[in-house]
Enzyme design. Structure first.
Site, PDB file in Angstrom:
ATOM      1  N   GLY A  82       0.844  -1.200   0.000  1.00  0.00           N
ATOM      2  CA  GLY A  82       0.000   0.000   0.000  1.00  0.00           C
ATOM      3  C   GLY A  82       0.876   1.246   0.000  1.00  0.00           C
ATOM      4  O   GLY A  82       2.047   1.214  -0.407  1.00  0.00           O
TER       5      GLY A  82
ATOM      6  N   ASP B 195       2.274  -8.638  -1.402  1.00  0.00           N
ATOM      7  CA  ASP B 195       0.937  -8.183  -1.023  1.00  0.00           C
ATOM      8  C   ASP B 195      -0.044  -9.322  -1.245  1.00  0.00           C
ATOM      9  O   ASP B 195       0.177 -10.179  -2.106  1.00  0.00           O
ATOM     10  CB  ASP B 195       0.521  -6.950  -1.848  1.00  0.00           C
ATOM     11  CG  ASP B 195      -0.589  -6.170  -1.170  1.00  0.00           C
ATOM     12  OD1 ASP B 195      -0.271  -5.175  -0.481  1.00  0.00           O
ATOM     13  OD2 ASP B 195      -1.763  -6.563  -1.284  1.00  0.00           O
TER      14      ASP B 195
ATOM     15  N   ARG C 168       7.338  14.286  14.008  1.00  0.00           N
ATOM     16  CA  ARG C 168       6.156  15.155  13.936  1.00  0.00           C
ATOM     17  C   ARG C 168       6.257  16.289  14.946  1.00  0.00           C
ATOM     18  O   ARG C 168       5.925  17.442  14.646  1.00  0.00           O
ATOM     19  CB  ARG C 168       4.890  14.320  14.195  1.00  0.00           C
ATOM     20  CG  ARG C 168       4.522  13.481  12.994  1.00  0.00           C
ATOM     21  CD  ARG C 168       3.321  12.597  13.268  1.00  0.00           C
ATOM     22  NE  ARG C 168       2.805  12.059  12.010  1.00  0.00           N
ATOM     23  CZ  ARG C 168       2.060  10.975  11.916  1.00  0.00           C
ATOM     24  NH1 ARG C 168       1.717  10.300  13.007  1.00  0.00           N
ATOM     25  NH2 ARG C 168       1.629  10.565  10.745  1.00  0.00           N
TER      26      ARG C 168
ATOM     27  N   HIS D  51       2.632   4.320  20.472  1.00  0.00           N
ATOM     28  CA  HIS D  51       2.345   5.079  19.245  1.00  0.00           C
ATOM     29  C   HIS D  51       0.827   5.197  19.167  1.00  0.00           C
ATOM     30  O   HIS D  51       0.150   4.499  18.420  1.00  0.00           O
ATOM     31  CB  HIS D  51       2.914   4.345  18.034  1.00  0.00           C
ATOM     32  CG  HIS D  51       2.628   5.036  16.730  1.00  0.00           C
ATOM     33  ND1 HIS D  51       2.946   6.346  16.493  1.00  0.00           N
ATOM     34  CD2 HIS D  51       2.039   4.586  15.594  1.00  0.00           C
ATOM     35  CE1 HIS D  51       2.573   6.672  15.276  1.00  0.00           C
ATOM     36  NE2 HIS D  51       2.009   5.628  14.710  1.00  0.00           N
TER      37      HIS D  51
ATOM     38  N   ASN E 149      -5.965  -6.614  12.420  1.00  0.00           N
ATOM     39  CA  ASN E 149      -4.533  -6.557  12.101  1.00  0.00           C
ATOM     40  C   ASN E 149      -3.707  -7.541  12.925  1.00  0.00           C
ATOM     41  O   ASN E 149      -2.664  -8.020  12.460  1.00  0.00           O
ATOM     42  CB  ASN E 149      -4.013  -5.127  12.244  1.00  0.00           C
ATOM     43  CG  ASN E 149      -4.449  -4.271  11.065  1.00  0.00           C
ATOM     44  OD1 ASN E 149      -5.027  -4.790  10.109  1.00  0.00           O
ATOM     45  ND2 ASN E 149      -4.186  -2.985  11.117  1.00  0.00           N
TER      46      ASN E 149
HETATM   47  C1  2OP Z   1       0.372   7.459  11.693  1.00  0.00           C
HETATM   48  O1  2OP Z   1       0.548   7.809  12.843  1.00  0.00           O
HETATM   49  C2  2OP Z   1       0.064   5.563  10.127  1.00  0.00           C
HETATM   50  O2  2OP Z   1       0.422   5.229  12.462  1.00  0.00           O
HETATM   51  C3  2OP Z   1       0.655   6.026  11.364  1.00  0.00           C
HETATM   52  O3  2OP Z   1       0.054   8.247  10.782  1.00  0.00           O
END
Ligand code: 2OP
Length: 305
Positions: free
Chosen positions: A11, A34, A152, A176, A96
């Site tokens: 993807g 995939d 980020r 996360h 998942n």
């Molecule tokens: C995100 O934080 C895809 O987990 C990823 O954008």
């Protein structure tokens, strides 16, 4: 080193990671796998066509046949359902986790000596599932999440201060997810703590924004999640392994007593080199961070039920 890399899932993240790899690393073989062999083949052919510009000698294969990943030195798991608008990363858990179990079995069968990088969400839980299912050394299973969250945060701080991100250090850690640990005391600009450069009232806003950044992006994209920053974040892990960099990067790892946690995966700073994780670093936690870790412990247990 064999210099064979395999990416499970073709993807947006998988294909953009593949492109970063062929642009920047000289490797012998790249396998894109995939469940849809047409998707894997199409992406592989498109990537192959960049050879005319980039002049690489890497063999690129698109397939749905797991036997093709045999003897990879690194396998990246990106396969799974992507987060859609309104879904949390945990909403993805059941589906998942099943996909990750199946992939773990195939990795164990065809390429048990690989280093595995997990990208599929919910990241820390899928990293845990891969540990449990493959039973390979925890030092060879890295979950990519906190390094993305850190990047980020660096971007958001730059937008606030205009300072170059190249002089930033430190990391975001923990899960996360929206429960990541964003301690501004851990982020520096050169030697100076970053909060010295930020107005007090901005700090909380930045912490909140980075926690929800992935969701903010999904909110705009609707049916898919971010892929440029996640794939680049994954690429830098591969580069640290491939070039034996001994670089400190926060990755999700199975904890066995570190930070007072057992049988939980979460992002913590680790030394990354050709072995995968050379060392898990235990930082001294502030009281507020300890509290957040306690919350993570509880959340992780709830997800395991
Ligand atoms: C995100 O934080 C895809 O987990 C990823 O954008």
């Amino acid at each position: 080193m064999l210099k064979k890399r395999s990416i499970i899932g073709s993807g947006a993240v998988g294909s953009s990671l593949a492109f970063n790899i062929i642009c920047r690393l000289d490797i012998k073989e790249l396998v894109l796998l995939d469940i849809s062999s047409d998707l894997a083949k199409g992406v592989a052919l498109d990537l192959e066509d960049t050879r005319g510009f980039l002049d690489f000698s890497t063999t690129i294969t698109g397939t749905k046949d797991f036997s093709q990943i045999k003897d990879s030195d690194i396998v990246v798991i990106t396969a799974g359902v992507a987060r859609k608008e309104g879904m949390s990363r945990l909403d993805l858990l059941k589906i998942n986790a099943e996909i990750a179990k199946g992939i773990s079995y195939k990795i164990k069968k065809y390429t048990p000596n690989s280093i595995i990088i997990v990208v599929t969400n919910p990241l820390d839980i899928i990293t845990y599932v891969v540990n449990k299912e493959t039973k390979i050394s925890r030092y060879k299973i890295l979950g990519m999440g906190s390094s993305l969250d850190t990047a980020r945060l660096f971007n958001l701080i730059h937008k606030e201060t205009r300072l170059s991100t190249s002089s930033f250090g430190g990391f975001v850690f923990g899960l996360h997810s929206n429960d990541m640990i964003v301690s501004m005391r851990r982020i520096r600009n050169k030697e100076e703590p970053i909060y010295k450069f930020l107005e007090k009232n901005k700090i909380k806003a930045l912490q909140e924004r980075v926690r929800y950044r992935g969701g903010e992006i999904v909110g705009f994209l609707k049916n898919k999640s971010a892929h440029f920053a996640p794939s680049l974040s994954c690429y830098y892990l591969i580069e640290a392994i491939a070039n034996d960099k001994n670089e400190i990067i926060p990755v999700s790892v199975l904890l066995k007593g570190e930070y007072g946690l057992k049988n939980i995966c979460m992002g913590v700073p680790c030394v990354i080199n050709k072995k995968g994780i050379e060392k898990i670093i235990e930082i001294k936690l502030a009281e507020t961070e300890k509290k957040e870790i306690g919350k993570i412990k509880k959340l992780f247990k709830e997800c395991m039920i």
